[in-house]
Enzyme design. Structure first.
Site, short mmCIF file in Angstrom:
data_model
loop_
_atom_site.label_atom_id
_atom_site.label_comp_id
_atom_site.label_asym_id
_atom_site.label_seq_id
_atom_site.Cartn_x
_atom_site.Cartn_y
_atom_site.Cartn_z
N PHE A 123 35.25 17.70 50.75
CA PHE A 123 35.56 17.85 49.37
C PHE A 123 37.04 17.70 49.26
O PHE A 123 37.79 18.33 50.16
CB PHE A 123 35.08 19.54 49.03
N ARG A 143 45.29 19.97 41.59
CA ARG A 143 45.42 18.61 40.91
C ARG A 143 46.69 18.07 40.92
O ARG A 143 47.10 16.72 41.09
CB ARG A 143 45.12 18.87 39.18
P1 IMP Z 1 29.11 12.66 40.39
O1 IMP Z 1 28.44 13.02 39.06
O2 IMP Z 1 28.41 13.52 41.44
O3 IMP Z 1 29.56 11.47 40.94
O4 IMP Z 1 30.33 13.70 40.26
C1 IMP Z 1 31.57 13.13 39.92
C2 IMP Z 1 32.62 14.23 39.50
O5 IMP Z 1 32.40 15.42 40.42
C3 IMP Z 1 33.92 13.80 39.77
O6 IMP Z 1 34.44 13.22 38.67
C4 IMP Z 1 34.66 15.07 40.11
O7 IMP Z 1 35.07 15.68 39.06
C5 IMP Z 1 33.60 15.82 40.65
N1 IMP Z 1 33.72 15.87 42.12
C6 IMP Z 1 33.12 15.11 43.00
N2 IMP Z 1 33.55 15.35 44.27
C7 IMP Z 1 34.44 15.88 44.28
C8 IMP Z 1 35.53 16.13 45.38
O8 IMP Z 1 35.34 15.93 46.57
N3 IMP Z 1 36.57 16.81 44.77
C9 IMP Z 1 36.81 17.18 43.56
N4 IMP Z 1 35.74 16.70 42.72
C10 IMP Z 1 34.80 16.21 42.84
MG MG Z 2 36.59 17.63 38.26
#
Ligand code: IMP
Ligand code: MG
Length: 173
Positions: free
Chosen positions: A148, A161
């Site tokens: 993460f 952020r």
């Molecule tokens: P997805 O739909 O699972 O591909 O999720 C994408 C979204 O999840 C990103 O735009 C982030 O907001 C959040 N996200 C996924 N992994 C991380 C991470 O490692 N750190 C912070 N946000 C994450």
């Molecule tokens: Mg996010």
């Protein structure tokens, strides 16, 4: 605990490379870069300032994902849509991180409905381990297996952020 995984210097070097590739592909053709809020705000800001193309427009979308505890973020909805028309335009969707791919796939299909001339995807980080749906990535910054990440726009519960580098949250055993 936070452990640095990508330094400020590495990020900026990679962004310059991505900007050079985008300039090479589009020359002076008009392009619209669409950032996904909030995560991509810093990446997009640095990326556009490295482009030489004089015909660049910027817009943002914001999405919210939700789901049940065993199937998180399976559903996505738009909470802020486009404000400029992308019909007949060259569009690049700019993401901070792709995890399962569900958000990106949803946004890709959503933007296609507005009939852009072309639609490409640019992501700073491609996190591979939990990928569920495949999306074509045209411009990619870094590949990371898992973990993460926070910083450079990425948050954990809205924190971190603002950090200029990318760090991994390591849980203490
Ligand atoms: P997805 O739909 O699972 O591909 O999720 C994408 C979204 O999840 C990103 O735009 C982030 O907001 C959040 N996200 C996924 N992994 C991380 C991470 O490692 N750190 C912070 N946000 C994450
Ligand atoms: Mg996010």
């Amino acid at each position: 605990m936070l452990k640095e995984v990508i330094s400020k210097k590495e990020i900026l070097k990679k962004i310059r490379e991505l900007a050079r590739r985008i300039d090479k592909d589009y020359k002076k053709e008009p392009i619209i870069l669409i950032g996904t809020l909030k995560g991509a705000f810093i990446f997009l800001a640095d990326l556009v300032r490295n482009l030489k193309n004089p015909n660049v427009q910027i817009d943002f979308v914001r999405v919210r994902s939700y789901g049940t505890s065993d199937r998180p973020s399976e559903k996505v909805e738009i909470t802020k849509d486009l404000e400029i028309s992308i019909e007949g335009k060259n569009v690049i969707l700019v993401e901070d991180i792709i995890d399962t791919g569900i958000t990106l796939k949803f946004l890709y299909e959503h933007l296609k409905k507005f009939n852009p001339k072309s639609l490409k995807i640019c992501t700073l980080i491609d996190k591979k381990e939990r990928r569920k749906v495949n999306v074509p990535i045209d411009y990619k910054g870094f590949e990371i297996e898992k973990g993460f990440l926070v910083g450079y726009g990425l948050d954990f519960a809205e924190n971190y952020r603002h950090l200029p580098e990318i760090k991994e949250i390591i849980k203490n055993e």
